[in-house]
Scaffold this motif. Structure first.
Motif, mmCIF file in Angstrom:
data_model
loop_
_atom_site.group_PDB
_atom_site.id
_atom_site.type_symbol
_atom_site.label_atom_id
_atom_site.label_comp_id
_atom_site.label_asym_id
_atom_site.label_seq_id
_atom_site.Cartn_x
_atom_site.Cartn_y
_atom_site.Cartn_z
ATOM 1 N N VAL A 251 16.787 -45.065 -40.140
ATOM 2 C CA VAL A 251 17.190 -45.342 -41.618
ATOM 3 C C VAL A 251 17.910 -44.016 -42.351
ATOM 4 O O VAL A 251 18.765 -44.424 -43.130
ATOM 5 N N SER A 252 17.771 -43.152 -41.997
ATOM 6 C CA SER A 252 18.499 -41.808 -42.307
ATOM 7 C C SER A 252 20.039 -42.090 -42.019
ATOM 8 O O SER A 252 20.975 -41.647 -42.908
ATOM 9 N N PHE A 253 20.452 -42.348 -40.860
ATOM 10 C CA PHE A 253 21.609 -42.499 -40.209
ATOM 11 C C PHE A 253 22.359 -43.492 -40.952
ATOM 12 O O PHE A 253 23.486 -43.455 -41.564
ATOM 13 N N PHE A 254 21.584 -44.873 -41.196
ATOM 14 C CA PHE A 254 21.906 -45.915 -41.891
ATOM 15 C C PHE A 254 22.612 -45.464 -43.192
ATOM 16 O O PHE A 254 23.605 -45.711 -44.006
ATOM 17 N N THR A 255 21.563 -44.813 -44.111
ATOM 18 C CA THR A 255 21.649 -44.389 -45.239
ATOM 19 C C THR A 255 22.711 -43.447 -45.387
ATOM 20 O O THR A 255 23.599 -43.467 -46.386
ATOM 21 N N PHE A 256 23.051 -42.475 -44.591
ATOM 22 C CA PHE A 256 23.957 -41.612 -44.553
ATOM 23 C C PHE A 256 25.327 -42.015 -44.435
ATOM 24 O O PHE A 256 26.427 -41.682 -45.453
ATOM 25 N N ILE A 257 25.560 -43.037 -43.803
ATOM 26 C CA ILE A 257 26.874 -43.819 -43.483
ATOM 27 C C ILE A 257 27.188 -44.494 -44.887
ATOM 28 O O ILE A 257 28.243 -44.540 -45.349
ATOM 29 N N GLN A 258 26.238 -45.095 -45.304
ATOM 30 C CA GLN A 258 26.385 -45.965 -46.453
ATOM 31 C C GLN A 258 26.632 -45.090 -47.904
ATOM 32 O O GLN A 258 27.499 -45.469 -48.492
ATOM 33 N N ALA A 259 25.850 -44.204 -47.956
ATOM 34 C CA ALA A 259 25.885 -43.113 -48.882
ATOM 35 C C ALA A 259 27.315 -42.286 -49.083
ATOM 36 O O ALA A 259 27.998 -42.240 -50.029
ATOM 37 N N SER A 260 27.513 -42.181 -47.752
ATOM 38 C CA SER A 260 28.821 -41.385 -47.888
ATOM 39 C C SER A 260 29.947 -42.302 -48.085
ATOM 40 O O SER A 260 30.836 -41.779 -48.955
#
Length: 216
Positions: A38-47
């Protein structure tokens, strides 16, 4: 004789919480795998969200900095899109997460043969066993999703500020970031539930006599 034992939902939550406490380290493995995915998913989307906010400033200098930073800007719409490589890596990370959850839950079912057999001997319905596993998975999913979404968004914001400086703070789309965090939390919960479905049905279909005969 038909078994009609049906425990209240509050009791199911209590038993699920107690099971997580007893198997804390195994539950931690599942939760940590969710946090990472989820951290990786959020990092991409938030970036991408923060990059969209910077792009809305219509500053040519910022546009050049975004291109230099490696963001894919669609010429027609002038928006930020994830690259095909990012999407594949994201898909594989989520897939690995689900497979890991299935494996951990299958091992949990093996460890709980006697517990499941005892519940069924006392009259627990198959749907109660499934509900018990689903509640445990939902608790782990919500926890892992929230922690992962928070970490991923914090890293994305920190990376944005480090790359583009303090001026980026004024163009951060906070509303969209909250939506991304909510979606990421929901994704983590969904992954956890998907990963537990197969083990839960195996546990529910187990015959009480066979479960009680297993040597622990």
């Amino acid at each position: 004789m038909r078994r009609l034992v049906e425990l209240p939902l509050s009791k199911s939550f209590k038993m699920a919480f107690q099971s997580i406490r007893v198997r804390f380290f195994r539950s931690m493995v599942t939760t940590v795998s969710l946090v990472l995915a989820v951290s990786f998913f959020t990092f991409i989307q938030a970036s991408n969200d923060t990059a969209e906010g910077l792009l809305s400033s219509n500053d040519q200098t910022v546009l050049l900095e975004l291109v230099k930073a490696g963001y894919d800007i669609t010429p027609e719409s002038g928006s930020i899109e994830s690259s095909a490589k990012q999407r594949w890596i994201l898909f594989l990370s989520l897939l690995v997460c689900v497979v890991g959850i299935i494996n951990a839950q299958l091992m949990s079912v093996t460890e709980r043969f006697r517990e499941i057999g005892t519940l069924k001997c006392l009259g627990a319905l198959d749907r109660f066993i499934v509900r018990l596993f689903l509640i445990e998975a939902a608790m782990q999913g919500i926890t892992g999703g929230l922690v992962g979404a928070f970490l991923g968004s914090c890293v994305a914001l920190g990376s944005c500020l480090a790359t583009f400086g303090g001026k980026a703070f004024f163009f951060i789309p906070w509303g969209q970031l909250l939506v991304t965090i909510a979606v990421a939390t929901g994704t983590g919960t969904l992954l956890s539930l998907l990963g537990v479905l197969y083990p839960a049905f195996i546990a529910a279909r187990m015959q009480p006599v066979e479960a009680m005969r297993v040597d622990q």
